[in-house]
Motif scaffolding. Structure first.
Motif, PDB file in Angstrom:
ATOM      1  N   THR A  76      -3.631   3.337  -9.177  1.00 46.90           N
ATOM      2  CA  THR A  76      -4.311   4.302  -8.083  1.00 46.90           C
ATOM      3  C   THR A  76      -5.545   3.331  -7.539  1.00 46.90           C
ATOM      4  O   THR A  76      -5.711   3.485  -6.670  1.00 46.90           O
ATOM      5  N   GLU A  77      -6.219   2.626  -8.614  1.00 46.95           N
ATOM      6  CA  GLU A  77      -7.244   1.587  -8.149  1.00 46.95           C
ATOM      7  C   GLU A  77      -6.794   0.830  -7.104  1.00 46.95           C
ATOM      8  O   GLU A  77      -7.537   0.576  -6.177  1.00 46.95           O
ATOM      9  N   ALA A  78      -5.525   0.145  -7.371  1.00 48.61           N
ATOM     10  CA  ALA A  78      -5.002  -0.932  -6.264  1.00 48.61           C
ATOM     11  C   ALA A  78      -4.701  -0.251  -4.952  1.00 48.61           C
ATOM     12  O   ALA A  78      -4.969  -0.788  -3.913  1.00 48.61           O
ATOM     13  N   GLN A  79      -4.096   0.746  -5.188  1.00 51.10           N
ATOM     14  CA  GLN A  79      -3.738   1.602  -3.855  1.00 51.10           C
ATOM     15  C   GLN A  79      -5.058   1.991  -3.190  1.00 51.10           C
ATOM     16  O   GLN A  79      -5.041   1.838  -1.817  1.00 51.10           O
ATOM     17  N   ALA A  80      -5.997   2.384  -3.913  1.00 52.46           N
ATOM     18  CA  ALA A  80      -7.327   2.775  -3.092  1.00 52.46           C
ATOM     19  C   ALA A  80      -8.048   1.605  -2.406  1.00 52.46           C
ATOM     20  O   ALA A  80      -8.466   1.689  -1.213  1.00 52.46           O
ATOM     21  N   ALA A  81      -8.022   0.284  -3.036  1.00 56.11           N
ATOM     22  CA  ALA A  81      -8.422  -0.646  -2.570  1.00 56.11           C
ATOM     23  C   ALA A  81      -7.455  -1.227  -1.314  1.00 56.11           C
ATOM     24  O   ALA A  81      -8.269  -1.601  -0.493  1.00 56.11           O
ATOM     25  N   LEU A  82      -6.339  -1.306  -1.441  1.00 57.81           N
ATOM     26  CA  LEU A  82      -5.389  -1.434  -0.181  1.00 57.81           C
ATOM     27  C   LEU A  82      -5.791  -0.349   0.953  1.00 57.81           C
ATOM     28  O   LEU A  82      -5.939  -0.819   1.984  1.00 57.81           O
ATOM     29  N   THR A  83      -5.811   0.815   0.621  1.00 57.55           N
ATOM     30  CA  THR A  83      -6.142   1.779   1.691  1.00 57.55           C
ATOM     31  C   THR A  83      -7.605   1.457   2.396  1.00 57.55           C
ATOM     32  O   THR A  83      -7.758   1.558   3.523  1.00 57.55           O
ATOM     33  N   GLN A  84      -8.414   1.164   1.668  1.00 51.25           N
ATOM     34  CA  GLN A  84      -9.850   0.873   2.072  1.00 51.25           C
ATOM     35  C   GLN A  84      -9.679  -0.409   2.919  1.00 51.25           C
ATOM     36  O   GLN A  84     -10.366  -0.519   4.009  1.00 51.25           O
ATOM     37  N   ALA A  85      -8.872  -1.583   2.512  1.00 49.80           N
ATOM     38  CA  ALA A  85      -8.716  -2.668   3.294  1.00 49.80           C
ATOM     39  C   ALA A  85      -8.168  -2.580   4.568  1.00 49.80           C
ATOM     40  O   ALA A  85      -8.665  -3.006   5.552  1.00 49.80           O
ATOM     41  N   PHE A  86      -7.249  -1.851   4.570  1.00 51.39           N
ATOM     42  CA  PHE A  86      -6.388  -1.549   5.729  1.00 51.39           C
ATOM     43  C   PHE A  86      -6.982  -0.670   6.694  1.00 51.39           C
ATOM     44  O   PHE A  86      -6.456  -0.454   7.648  1.00 51.39           O
ATOM     45  N   ALA A  87      -7.744   0.361   6.315  1.00 50.81           N
ATOM     46  CA  ALA A  87      -8.618   1.193   7.133  1.00 50.81           C
ATOM     47  C   ALA A  87      -9.297   0.630   8.264  1.00 50.81           C
ATOM     48  O   ALA A  87      -9.544   1.339   9.216  1.00 50.81           O
ATOM     49  N   THR A  88      -9.574  -0.494   7.920  1.00 49.50           N
ATOM     50  CA  THR A  88     -10.390  -1.345   9.027  1.00 49.50           C
ATOM     51  C   THR A  88      -9.495  -2.059   9.808  1.00 49.50           C
ATOM     52  O   THR A  88     -10.239  -2.650  10.825  1.00 49.50           O
ATOM     53  N   VAL A  89      -8.279  -2.117   9.772  1.00 50.08           N
ATOM     54  CA  VAL A  89      -7.428  -2.638  10.736  1.00 50.08           C
ATOM     55  C   VAL A  89      -6.927  -1.760  11.872  1.00 50.08           C
ATOM     56  O   VAL A  89      -6.516  -0.755  11.400  1.00 50.08           O
ATOM     57  N   PRO A  90      -7.477  -2.121  13.070  1.00 48.18           N
ATOM     58  CA  PRO A  90      -7.059  -1.282  14.129  1.00 48.18           C
ATOM     59  C   PRO A  90      -5.474  -0.968  14.254  1.00 48.18           C
ATOM     60  O   PRO A  90      -4.668  -1.992  14.000  1.00 48.18           O
ATOM     61  N   GLU A  91      -4.872   0.002  14.621  1.00 43.91           N
ATOM     62  CA  GLU A  91      -3.658   0.528  14.569  1.00 43.91           C
ATOM     63  C   GLU A  91      -2.762  -0.352  15.597  1.00 43.91           C
ATOM     64  O   GLU A  91      -1.746  -0.776  15.237  1.00 43.91           O
ATOM     65  N   ASN A  92      -3.599  -0.817  16.633  1.00 41.38           N
ATOM     66  CA  ASN A  92      -2.956  -1.554  17.794  1.00 41.38           C
ATOM     67  C   ASN A  92      -2.864  -3.188  17.256  1.00 41.38           C
ATOM     68  O   ASN A  92      -2.317  -3.859  17.821  1.00 41.38           O
ATOM     69  N   ALA A  93      -3.600  -3.350  16.043  1.00 43.18           N
ATOM     70  CA  ALA A  93      -3.711  -4.887  15.536  1.00 43.18           C
ATOM     71  C   ALA A  93      -2.389  -5.126  14.622  1.00 43.18           C
ATOM     72  O   ALA A  93      -2.165  -6.158  14.173  1.00 43.18           O
ATOM     73  N   LEU A  94      -1.769  -3.921  14.147  1.00 43.45           N
ATOM     74  CA  LEU A  94      -0.587  -4.157  13.208  1.00 43.45           C
ATOM     75  C   LEU A  94       0.405  -5.152  13.781  1.00 43.45           C
ATOM     76  O   LEU A  94       0.899  -5.719  12.863  1.00 43.45           O
ATOM     77  N   ASN A  95       0.644  -5.164  14.799  1.00 45.69           N
ATOM     78  CA  ASN A  95       1.843  -6.179  15.419  1.00 45.69           C
ATOM     79  C   ASN A  95       1.239  -7.426  15.452  1.00 45.69           C
ATOM     80  O   ASN A  95       2.160  -8.350  15.646  1.00 45.69           O
ATOM     81  N   THR A  96       0.086  -7.753  15.004  1.00 46.73           N
ATOM     82  CA  THR A  96      -0.578  -8.910  15.090  1.00 46.73           C
ATOM     83  C   THR A  96      -0.891  -9.469  13.748  1.00 46.73           C
ATOM     84  O   THR A  96      -1.244 -10.721  13.650  1.00 46.73           O
ATOM     85  N   LEU A  97      -0.550  -8.878  12.729  1.00 48.12           N
ATOM     86  CA  LEU A  97      -1.000  -8.937  11.492  1.00 48.12           C
ATOM     87  C   LEU A  97      -0.097 -10.155  10.818  1.00 48.12           C
ATOM     88  O   LEU A  97       1.011 -10.373  11.207  1.00 48.12           O
ATOM     89  N   SER A  98      -0.824 -10.738   9.768  1.00 45.84           N
ATOM     90  CA  SER A  98      -0.151 -11.855   9.169  1.00 45.84           C
ATOM     91  C   SER A  98      -0.697 -11.637   7.534  1.00 45.84           C
ATOM     92  O   SER A  98      -1.877 -11.843   7.639  1.00 45.84           O
ATOM     93  N   VAL A  99       0.005 -11.470   6.890  1.00 49.48           N
ATOM     94  CA  VAL A  99      -0.248 -11.064   5.394  1.00 49.48           C
ATOM     95  C   VAL A  99       0.520 -12.170   4.416  1.00 49.48           C
ATOM     96  O   VAL A  99       1.852 -12.087   4.283  1.00 49.48           O
ATOM     97  N   GLU A 100      -0.229 -12.624   3.605  1.00 55.08           N
ATOM     98  CA  GLU A 100       0.264 -13.802   2.651  1.00 55.08           C
ATOM     99  C   GLU A 100       0.200 -13.093   1.306  1.00 55.08           C
ATOM    100  O   GLU A 100      -1.036 -12.775   1.085  1.00 55.08           O
ATOM    101  N   LEU A 101       1.020 -12.865   0.526  1.00 57.44           N
ATOM    102  CA  LEU A 101       0.891 -12.468  -1.023  1.00 57.44           C
ATOM    103  C   LEU A 101       1.447 -13.242  -1.856  1.00 57.44           C
ATOM    104  O   LEU A 101       2.570 -14.036  -1.899  1.00 57.44           O
ATOM    105  N   ASP A 102       0.465 -13.594  -2.898  1.00 57.95           N
ATOM    106  CA  ASP A 102       0.789 -14.456  -4.034  1.00 57.95           C
ATOM    107  C   ASP A 102       0.771 -13.573  -5.302  1.00 57.95           C
ATOM    108  O   ASP A 102      -0.167 -13.230  -5.807  1.00 57.95           O
ATOM    109  N   GLY A 103       2.083 -13.785  -5.951  1.00 57.48           N
ATOM    110  CA  GLY A 103       2.200 -12.734  -7.271  1.00 57.48           C
ATOM    111  C   GLY A 103       1.995 -13.927  -8.593  1.00 57.48           C
ATOM    112  O   GLY A 103       2.372 -14.943  -8.232  1.00 57.48           O
TER     113      GLY A 103
END
Length: 120
Positions: A14-41
């Motif tokens: 739940t902590e990770a989901q909350a952090a993601l929700t907060q981070a992506f709350a600042t991304v305007p919906e019209n910017a979703l098509n211009t996103l670039s997300v790099e994930l390193d596990g």
């Protein structure tokens, strides 16, 4: 942004989901098509290196899957799995044996780098 995982865990708590929700709350919906997300596990060095490689991939995939449910396009996400390659060089001399799993928490993570077409 860094998300941490429990020992041998590959699901978002739940902590990770909350952090993601907060981070992506600042991304305007019209910017979703211009996103670039790099994930390193990543994984800690306890256990078999092959298993840790797959575990780090599953962790990154869990984050990717969450992003997809939020409307991030599949092609916007790049995923890398590093296994325990960064943890193997760690100095664990300061970690007490009875607390080793807790001490290695920082190695069990997915690092995210997020860019939009607006900030490239």
């Amino acid at each position: 942004m860094t998300l941490y995982f429990g020992f041998d865990a590959d699901t978002l708590d739940t902590e990770a989901q909350a952090a993601l929700t907060q981070a992506f709350a600042t991304v305007p919906e019209n910017a979703l098509n211009t996103l670039s997300v790099e994930l390193d596990g990543h994984a800690d060095h306890l256990g078999n290196p092959g298993y840790n490689q797959q575990l780090s991939r599953r962790r990154a995939e869990a984050v990717r899957d969450w992003l997809l449910t939020q409307g991030v396009p599949t092609q916007a996400v790049t995923l890398h799995a590093h296994g325990d390659s960064h943890a193997r060089q760690a100095d664990t001399a300061h970690c007490p044996d009875d607390d080793l799993r807790h001490c290695l928490r920082d190695f069990r993570r997915v690092e995210l780098r997020i860019q939009t077409g607006l900030n490239r």
